[in-house]
Each structure stands twice: as structure tokens, then as C-alpha cells.
Design an enzyme around this catalytic site. Sequence first.
Site, PDB file in Angstrom:
ATOM      1  N   LYS A 191       0.775  -1.309  -0.204  1.00  0.00           N
ATOM      2  CA  LYS A 191       0.063  -0.078  -0.069  1.00  0.00           C
ATOM      3  C   LYS A 191       0.715   1.107  -0.047  1.00  0.00           C
ATOM      4  CE  LYS A 191      -3.763  -2.492   2.409  1.00  0.00           C
ATOM      5  NZ  LYS A 191      -4.449  -2.581   3.422  1.00  0.00           N
ATOM      6  N   TYR A 208     -11.895  -3.041  -3.409  1.00  0.00           N
ATOM      7  CA  TYR A 208     -12.502  -3.169  -2.338  1.00  0.00           C
ATOM      8  C   TYR A 208     -13.953  -3.143  -2.275  1.00  0.00           C
ATOM      9  CZ  TYR A 208      -7.871  -2.704   0.179  1.00  0.00           C
ATOM     10  OH  TYR A 208      -6.826  -3.152   0.853  1.00  0.00           O
ATOM     11  N   ASN A 254      -1.969  -0.116   7.311  1.00  0.00           N
ATOM     12  CA  ASN A 254      -1.369  -1.414   7.618  1.00  0.00           C
ATOM     13  C   ASN A 254      -0.536  -2.066   6.479  1.00  0.00           C
ATOM     14  OD1 ASN A 254      -3.423  -2.200   6.123  1.00  0.00           O
ATOM     15  ND2 ASN A 254      -4.343  -3.583   7.226  1.00  0.00           N
ATOM     16  N   HIS A 306      -1.744  -5.528   1.503  1.00  0.00           N
ATOM     17  CA  HIS A 306      -2.916  -6.132   1.041  1.00  0.00           C
ATOM     18  C   HIS A 306      -2.404  -7.837   0.665  1.00  0.00           C
ATOM     19  CE1 HIS A 306      -6.537  -7.596  -0.921  1.00  0.00           C
ATOM     20  NE2 HIS A 306      -5.902  -7.993  -1.961  1.00  0.00           N
ATOM     21  N   GLU A 347      -8.707 -10.633  -8.198  1.00  0.00           N
ATOM     22  CA  GLU A 347      -8.046  -9.440  -8.159  1.00  0.00           C
ATOM     23  C   GLU A 347      -6.867  -9.515  -8.975  1.00  0.00           C
ATOM     24  OE1 GLU A 347      -6.980  -9.753  -3.958  1.00  0.00           O
ATOM     25  OE2 GLU A 347      -8.908  -9.127  -3.242  1.00  0.00           O
TER      26      GLU A 347
HETATM   27  P1  GTP Z   1      -6.655  -6.339   2.992  1.00  0.00           P
HETATM   28  O1  GTP Z   1      -5.375  -7.165   2.822  1.00  0.00           O
HETATM   29  O2  GTP Z   1      -6.059  -4.918   2.889  1.00  0.00           O
HETATM   30  O3  GTP Z   1      -7.805  -6.766   2.256  1.00  0.00           O
HETATM   31  O4  GTP Z   1      -6.884  -6.520   4.725  1.00  0.00           O
HETATM   32  P2  GTP Z   1      -7.594  -7.615   5.431  1.00  0.00           P
HETATM   33  O5  GTP Z   1      -8.212  -8.474   4.260  1.00  0.00           O
HETATM   34  O6  GTP Z   1      -6.786  -8.018   6.209  1.00  0.00           O
HETATM   35  O7  GTP Z   1      -9.021  -6.774   6.027  1.00  0.00           O
HETATM   36  P3  GTP Z   1     -10.190  -6.342   5.467  1.00  0.00           P
HETATM   37  O8  GTP Z   1     -10.282  -6.757   3.837  1.00  0.00           O
HETATM   38  O9  GTP Z   1     -11.298  -6.801   6.153  1.00  0.00           O
HETATM   39  O10 GTP Z   1     -10.067  -4.770   5.391  1.00  0.00           O
HETATM   40  C1  GTP Z   1      -9.456  -4.230   4.122  1.00  0.00           C
HETATM   41  C2  GTP Z   1      -8.639  -3.055   4.586  1.00  0.00           C
HETATM   42  O11 GTP Z   1      -9.405  -2.038   5.190  1.00  0.00           O
HETATM   43  C3  GTP Z   1      -7.714  -3.346   5.747  1.00  0.00           C
HETATM   44  O12 GTP Z   1      -6.562  -3.762   5.568  1.00  0.00           O
HETATM   45  C4  GTP Z   1      -7.527  -2.033   6.444  1.00  0.00           C
HETATM   46  O13 GTP Z   1      -6.338  -1.038   5.940  1.00  0.00           O
HETATM   47  C5  GTP Z   1      -8.909  -1.458   6.216  1.00  0.00           C
HETATM   48  N1  GTP Z   1      -9.713  -1.453   7.543  1.00  0.00           N
HETATM   49  C6  GTP Z   1     -10.453  -2.808   7.810  1.00  0.00           C
HETATM   50  N2  GTP Z   1     -11.219  -2.679   8.983  1.00  0.00           N
HETATM   51  C7  GTP Z   1     -10.939  -1.325   9.363  1.00  0.00           C
HETATM   52  C8  GTP Z   1     -11.355  -0.418  10.380  1.00  0.00           C
HETATM   53  O14 GTP Z   1     -12.021  -1.019  11.308  1.00  0.00           O
HETATM   54  N3  GTP Z   1     -11.157   0.829  10.573  1.00  0.00           N
HETATM   55  C9  GTP Z   1     -10.286   1.244   9.317  1.00  0.00           C
HETATM   56  N4  GTP Z   1     -10.092   2.685   9.569  1.00  0.00           N
HETATM   57  N5  GTP Z   1      -9.856   0.606   8.500  1.00  0.00           N
HETATM   58  C10 GTP Z   1     -10.089  -0.691   8.279  1.00  0.00           C
HETATM   59 MG    MG Z   2      -9.076  -7.949   2.499  1.00  0.00          MG
END
Ligand code: GTP
Ligand code: MG
Length: 148
Positions: A9, A49, A112, A115, A126
Site C-alpha cells: 500500500k 475493495y 497497515n 494487502h 484481483e
Molecule cells: P486487506 O489485505 O487490505 O484486504 O486487509 P484484510 O483482508 O486483512 O482486511 P479487510 O479486507 O477486512 O479490510 C481491508 C482494509 O480495510 C484493511 O487492510 C484496513 O486497511 C482497512 N480496514 C479494515 N477494517 C478497518 C477498520 O475498522 N477501520 C479502518 N480505519 N480501516 C479498516
Molecule cells: Mg481483505
Amino acid sequence: MEQTFIMIKPDGAQRCLVGEIISRFEKKGFSLRGLKLVSVDSAFAEKHYADLSAKPFFNGLVEYIISGPVVAMVWEGKGVVKTGRTIIGATNPADSAPGTIRGDFAVDIGRNVIHGSDSVESARKEIALWFPEGVVEWQSSLRPWIYE
Ligand code: GTP
Ligand code: MG
């Protein structure tokens, strides 16, 4: 063999973590099949997303992903989707174990660093979205040293 989509990212690129992250996947024994530095627009980030569009953090997430270039990659290997997620660590860096990418390099859930696809089916979608041109066909000569 199984493939996954991994994206460093904008914070990962800005914080000079690109080499470190690639190195972790390489050293594990996975093979790089596609790699590019790209800046995406909000329509593209929203598509990536799309599953999260109802979430309260969705707009912030899209702003984050378009805030700078990202490194889009396809990695290949046995169980790479699940193991890739293990290498990355839990979504919230507060819960990510030390030794994982997020555990070692991130603090905030909204920054974070990386991805990774969450299933083989998501990976397929993807990879098609990010690499419509396809990926590179090759086989590492280390393969017999990594697989029995
Ligand atoms: P990705 O690999 O980025 O898809 O992350 P993930 O699969 O571990 O988590 P998810 O797909 O649920 O969420 C996608 C992204 O949204 C996360 O990596 C975070 O950057 C963001 N995100 C998820 N939950 C939160 C939240 O509660 N608050 C905020 N600010 N960002 C969030
Ligand atoms: Mg995810």
C-alpha cells in the site's frame, strides 16, 4: 500452481518497505509472477475493495489507497493465499504477531502497509483486475530445492 495478489500500500512504498517485503516472500520460497508500481484512481480502488463498500471506513480506505503509488504483485506457490496472509499478519497491527509484516512494521489499522487476497477465488478476481495483461510464465530453477 496457486497464485495470490499482494499489494504494498502507499504507506509501505513511502516508508521504503518494498525491498523488505519482496524479500520476505522470496526467502519463503514463493515465486514472483507479476510486479508493477502503479497509482490507481478512486474508481479502481472502489472496485478492488467493492466487498467493503458498506463499511464506515470505506471512503477513508479508498483515499488511503489512492494517496500514492502502490506495488502490485502476483506471487505463486503451494498454499500461497493462506500462507501469504500468515506472512502479512492480522488486519489490525495491534493484533499482528511479531515476525509478520504488519506486526513488525505497522501500528494503525488504517495504515497497515500491505494487502493480500483472502481466498483463491478473491485472488483470481484481483489478479484479473490488476493484471489484465497477464503475468509472466517462468519457473524458478530453485523449485526442486523448495518442493519435494
Ligand atoms: P486487506 O489485505 O487490505 O484486504 O486487509 P484484510 O483482508 O486483512 O482486511 P479487510 O479486507 O477486512 O479490510 C481491508 C482494509 O480495510 C484493511 O487492510 C484496513 O486497511 C482497512 N480496514 C479494515 N477494517 C478497518 C477498520 O475498522 N477501520 C479502518 N480505519 N480501516 C479498516
Ligand atoms: Mg481483505
